[in-house]
Design an enzyme around this catalytic site. Sequence first.
Site, PDB file in Angstrom:
ATOM      1  N   GLU A   6       0.883  -1.164   0.000  1.00 52.41           N
ATOM      2  CA  GLU A   6       0.000   0.000   0.000  1.00 52.41           C
ATOM      3  C   GLU A   6       0.924   1.218   0.000  1.00 52.41           C
ATOM      4  O   GLU A   6       1.812   1.299   0.848  1.00 52.41           O
ATOM      5  CB  GLU A   6      -0.832   0.023   1.284  1.00 52.41           C
TER       6      GLU A   6
ATOM      7  N   ARG B 245       5.842 -12.875   9.547  1.00 53.13           N
ATOM      8  CA  ARG B 245       6.478 -11.572   9.354  1.00 53.13           C
ATOM      9  C   ARG B 245       7.890 -11.598   9.923  1.00 53.13           C
ATOM     10  O   ARG B 245       8.184 -12.366  10.826  1.00 53.13           O
ATOM     11  CB  ARG B 245       5.740 -10.488  10.127  1.00 53.13           C
TER      12      ARG B 245
ATOM     13  N   LYS C 170       4.899   0.469   9.559  1.00 51.02           N
ATOM     14  CA  LYS C 170       4.876   1.743   8.843  1.00 51.02           C
ATOM     15  C   LYS C 170       4.269   2.848   9.706  1.00 51.02           C
ATOM     16  O   LYS C 170       4.740   3.970   9.715  1.00 51.02           O
ATOM     17  CB  LYS C 170       4.071   1.593   7.547  1.00 51.02           C
TER      18      LYS C 170
HETATM   19  P1  ATP Z   1       3.187  -2.300   8.069  1.00 51.65           P
HETATM   20  O1  ATP Z   1       2.679  -3.212   9.127  1.00 51.65           O
HETATM   21  O2  ATP Z   1       4.612  -1.908   8.217  1.00 51.65           O
HETATM   22  O3  ATP Z   1       2.321  -1.106   7.848  1.00 51.65           O
HETATM   23  P2  ATP Z   1       1.915  -3.567   5.872  1.00 51.65           P
HETATM   24  O4  ATP Z   1       1.759  -5.023   5.850  1.00 51.65           O
HETATM   25  O5  ATP Z   1       0.715  -2.783   6.199  1.00 51.65           O
HETATM   26  O6  ATP Z   1       3.174  -3.175   6.737  1.00 51.65           O
HETATM   27  P3  ATP Z   1       1.984  -3.402   3.031  1.00 51.65           P
HETATM   28  O7  ATP Z   1       2.303  -2.238   2.177  1.00 51.65           O
HETATM   29  O8  ATP Z   1       0.616  -3.938   3.020  1.00 51.65           O
HETATM   30  O9  ATP Z   1       2.429  -3.014   4.496  1.00 51.65           O
HETATM   31  O10 ATP Z   1       3.020  -4.567   2.747  1.00 51.65           O
HETATM   32  C1  ATP Z   1       3.294  -5.104   1.492  1.00 51.65           C
HETATM   33  C2  ATP Z   1       3.710  -6.517   1.641  1.00 51.65           C
HETATM   34  O11 ATP Z   1       4.819  -6.636   2.529  1.00 51.65           O
HETATM   35  C3  ATP Z   1       2.598  -7.345   2.225  1.00 51.65           C
HETATM   36  O12 ATP Z   1       2.493  -8.545   1.481  1.00 51.65           O
HETATM   37  C4  ATP Z   1       3.033  -7.593   3.633  1.00 51.65           C
HETATM   38  O13 ATP Z   1       2.514  -8.798   4.120  1.00 51.65           O
HETATM   39  C5  ATP Z   1       4.546  -7.598   3.515  1.00 51.65           C
HETATM   40  N1  ATP Z   1       5.163  -7.241   4.799  1.00 51.65           N
HETATM   41  C6  ATP Z   1       4.954  -6.126   5.522  1.00 51.65           C
HETATM   42  N2  ATP Z   1       5.651  -6.161   6.675  1.00 51.65           N
HETATM   43  C7  ATP Z   1       6.318  -7.339   6.684  1.00 51.65           C
HETATM   44  C8  ATP Z   1       7.219  -7.976   7.606  1.00 51.65           C
HETATM   45  N3  ATP Z   1       7.561  -7.410   8.767  1.00 51.65           N
HETATM   46  N4  ATP Z   1       7.718  -9.191   7.280  1.00 51.65           N
HETATM   47  C9  ATP Z   1       7.391  -9.766   6.102  1.00 51.65           C
HETATM   48  N5  ATP Z   1       6.563  -9.221   5.199  1.00 51.65           N
HETATM   49  C10 ATP Z   1       6.021  -8.029   5.469  1.00 51.65           C
HETATM   50 MG    MG Z   2      -0.859  -4.216   4.717  1.00 52.79          MG
END
Ligand code: ATP
Ligand code: MG
Length: 564
Positions: free
Chosen positions: A38, A263, A273
């Site tokens: 996102e 994760r 984020k």
């Molecule tokens: P955050 O929790 O930091 O806001 P998010 O999952 O909301 O991260 P996205 O932009 O949706 O952020 O993430 C894009 C991809 O990266 C998704 O497939 C998500 O599952 C993966 N991702 C995000 N954080 C991690 C992590 N700590 N370890 C592995 N994959 C991750």
């Molecule tokens: Mg997400």
Amino acid sequence: MANDSDKAQGTDFIRARIEEDNKTGRFGGKVHTRFPPEPNGYLHLGHAKSICLNFGVAKEFGGQCNLRFDDTNPVKEEDEYVHSIAEDVAWLGGDWEDRKFFASDYFERFYEYAEDLIRKGKAYVDDLSADEIREYRGTLTSPGRESPWRNRGVEENLDLFKRMRGGEFADGEKVLRAKIDMASPNIIMRDPTIYRIRHASHHRTGEKWAIYPMYDFAHCISDSIEGITHSLCTLEFVNNRELYDSDLDPQEIYHPQQIEFARLNLTYTILSKRKLIQLVRDGHVAGWDDPRMPTISGLRRRGVPPSAIREFCSRIGVARADSTVEYSMFEYCIREKLNESASRLMAVIEPLKVVIENYPEGQVEEFEMPNHPEDRARGTRKVPFGREIYIEKDDFRLEPPKKFHRLFPGSEVRLRHAYLITCREAILDDDGNVVELRCTYDPESRGGQSPDGRKVRGTLHWVSADHGKPAKVRLYDQLFAVPNPDDVPEGKTFIDNLNPASLETRDAWLEPALAEIPTGETVQFERLGYFCKDRDSTPETPVFNRTATLRDTWAKVEKKESGK
Ligand code: ATP
Ligand code: MG
């Protein structure tokens, strides 16, 4: 991804699953993944794990990986994030070729799918407020209640949904919900909202839409539209899988295989984020690419090579259970890659002046030094030497501990590739601080060779005082003072765990060649660590960020000595 991440990829449960699908011909042997961020913040090391996995798997199986922005929330998304994300993925080696997609490109299709659900009696317009919907939803232990609007007729629903799109209603006045099951044990299945009204400008579609699809609805349909075979996602989406099935099945459209993995969690590090935004917004760091940040852009600015991040992701692998990785493991990967790639040069970061009394005034010599001890192909450079030099303050002790092989009154050391010198006198200021050393050199020891086989154990780095260049050096430590920054007592937040000493600045001296290296290059300051030339450098004052320390063997010796 580049080759270095391809090796050592043992078979994990994800790859095993893909192999199985290939064997049974489930997707016709095709492997097509995607990295779906996102655009609401900068990418961090956790995302790197997902990038390495998605692009890595595609490459290993001869498939493809898309970069897709799941940009369904107009309020939090910005073009700045889109650009930084694409830059970071490319820097890490992810190659999406011509497949950079946006969920917003599919808005019209999402709308059609939603209308289709309404026609099938599987979605309805609800007039409940957000608070009421939450209240009606029930809890883990109690079932939800049905909205009084749940049984609206198809025509009425189609009409209202069209008028929602037309902008007739205010934000929050109505939503479109999937009609699934208010008694489902999986709360996500209790008639989830799939469209909401947002009179907001979208970073790509502008004012065109007054309604926006919810992430869950858009995400799984986007995967379907793109023909994704394996939707790799993190564990928190396990419960969403049922919802994705119920979004896709009634549409009778193509269905990817979702596979969840744990994760990345890292000690001393925040990987969220939302929290990283808070650090930037409230000025706890200098920006998204502050070298203390675990963002990809921060790591890049710090001087971490992309190969080190790929190596790290390959080493940690993928698992189905959450765990926390030690930060030292990441540092190990950084050191390992930089040990191969970084040139060795000399800098003094806590300078102490040394006057070599028997070296002729005005005389200058140049010593030829290799740029890398194990890689002669990287050539040599000339380093000027004169009567006055700087050495590291820490390399001198008035009262040396046992086994201290560096400089103290009366001791002899080697100046790297230059000469053997002996300390004759330390000059102190009124407070007893050592401000200068008077030494003599052995003219027979040119190049740092012992002329008569006498043993000289210490070797020090140095910079000629007349030729050296002043510089600023930033020494970074962990941004957080504790291994788990989120572990806080009542009334405190992760902000309270910030490390007050995470940045220290020093006035250093560089050998001349070091001042000339390009911005963004990471080198080893001999005996001190890895440092990257920062973009804040000016022609007068280069600025270097410490990427990583070397393992400090001296600290170990001294600890043993003092019995600590
Ligand atoms: P955050 O929790 O930091 O806001 P998010 O999952 O909301 O991260 P996205 O932009 O949706 O952020 O993430 C894009 C991809 O990266 C998704 O497939 C998500 O599952 C993966 N991702 C995000 N954080 C991690 C992590 N700590 N370890 C592995 N994959 C991750
Ligand atoms: Mg997400």
